[in-house]
Motif scaffolding. Sequence first.
Motif, PDB file in Angstrom:
ATOM      1  N   PRO A  28       6.722  -6.744  -3.225  1.00  0.00           N
ATOM      2  CA  PRO A  28       7.848  -6.368  -4.081  1.00  0.00           C
ATOM      3  C   PRO A  28       8.337  -7.566  -4.896  1.00  0.00           C
ATOM      4  N   LYS A  29       9.151  -7.291  -5.908  1.00  0.00           N
ATOM      5  CA  LYS A  29       9.737  -8.311  -6.785  1.00  0.00           C
ATOM      6  C   LYS A  29       8.679  -9.202  -7.421  1.00  0.00           C
ATOM      7  N   ALA A  30       7.559  -8.614  -7.831  1.00  0.00           N
ATOM      8  CA  ALA A  30       6.489  -9.357  -8.488  1.00  0.00           C
ATOM      9  C   ALA A  30       6.801  -9.494  -9.983  1.00  0.00           C
ATOM     10  N   ALA A  31       6.031 -10.306 -10.668  1.00  0.00           N
ATOM     11  CA  ALA A  31       6.229 -10.515 -12.097  1.00  0.00           C
ATOM     12  C   ALA A  31       5.843  -9.270 -12.899  1.00  0.00           C
ATOM     13  N   LYS A  32       4.838  -8.512 -12.419  1.00  0.00           N
ATOM     14  CA  LYS A  32       4.423  -7.296 -13.114  1.00  0.00           C
ATOM     15  C   LYS A  32       3.843  -6.311 -12.105  1.00  0.00           C
ATOM     16  N   ASP A  33       3.835  -5.045 -12.485  1.00  0.00           N
ATOM     17  CA  ASP A  33       3.230  -4.013 -11.644  1.00  0.00           C
ATOM     18  C   ASP A  33       1.713  -4.121 -11.762  1.00  0.00           C
ATOM     19  N   SER A  34       1.027  -4.093 -10.618  1.00  0.00           N
ATOM     20  CA  SER A  34      -0.430  -4.153 -10.641  1.00  0.00           C
ATOM     21  C   SER A  34      -0.989  -3.574  -9.359  1.00  0.00           C
ATOM     22  N   ILE A  35      -2.263  -3.213  -9.430  1.00  0.00           N
ATOM     23  CA  ILE A  35      -2.979  -2.737  -8.254  1.00  0.00           C
ATOM     24  C   ILE A  35      -4.362  -3.379  -8.278  1.00  0.00           C
ATOM     25  N   VAL A  36      -4.732  -3.973  -7.153  1.00  0.00           N
ATOM     26  CA  VAL A  36      -5.989  -4.713  -7.042  1.00  0.00           C
ATOM     27  C   VAL A  36      -6.649  -4.346  -5.726  1.00  0.00           C
ATOM     28  N   ILE A  37      -7.967  -4.233  -5.744  1.00  0.00           N
ATOM     29  CA  ILE A  37      -8.717  -4.024  -4.505  1.00  0.00           C
ATOM     30  C   ILE A  37      -9.394  -5.349  -4.174  1.00  0.00           C
ATOM     31  N   ASP A  38      -9.013  -5.926  -3.031  1.00  0.00           N
ATOM     32  CA  ASP A  38      -9.508  -7.235  -2.617  1.00  0.00           C
ATOM     33  C   ASP A  38     -10.154  -7.099  -1.240  1.00  0.00           C
ATOM     34  N   SER A  39     -11.463  -7.211  -1.183  1.00  0.00           N
ATOM     35  CA  SER A  39     -12.221  -7.098   0.065  1.00  0.00           C
ATOM     36  C   SER A  39     -11.912  -5.794   0.800  1.00  0.00           C
ATOM     37  N   GLY A  40     -11.816  -4.705   0.062  1.00  0.00           N
ATOM     38  CA  GLY A  40     -11.552  -3.405   0.656  1.00  0.00           C
ATOM     39  C   GLY A  40     -10.087  -3.111   0.900  1.00  0.00           C
ATOM     40  N   THR A  41      -9.207  -4.090   0.685  1.00  0.00           N
ATOM     41  CA  THR A  41      -7.776  -3.902   0.876  1.00  0.00           C
ATOM     42  C   THR A  41      -7.127  -3.592  -0.463  1.00  0.00           C
TER      43      THR A  41
END
Length: 91
Positions: A28-41
């Motif tokens: 939460p409270k990140a600089a921008k909204d994003s979605i990333v898949i990192d090593s299956g997570t």
Amino acid sequence: MAKPKLRNIPNLSTRATPGETIAVRVTPKAAKDSIVIDSGTIRISVTVPPENGKANDAVRRILAAAMGVAPSDLTLKQGQSARDKLFVYTS
């Protein structure tokens, strides 16, 4: 709450199977909204603070956009106040 403005979101439509559980890690409270898949997570960053369920709602909307489903089809099963959350797709 306005719709999240996302670009280059991953295609998670294969997860749109009734009863499918989706584990996500939230920032939460990140600089921008994003979605990333990192090593299956699945890692989702939202700009809203974790107050009164606002961050959970933003995460639900972003995850639904990536899956190509309605946000109301996703139910938060576990992790109401934690960074690691478990959503269930109920269609």
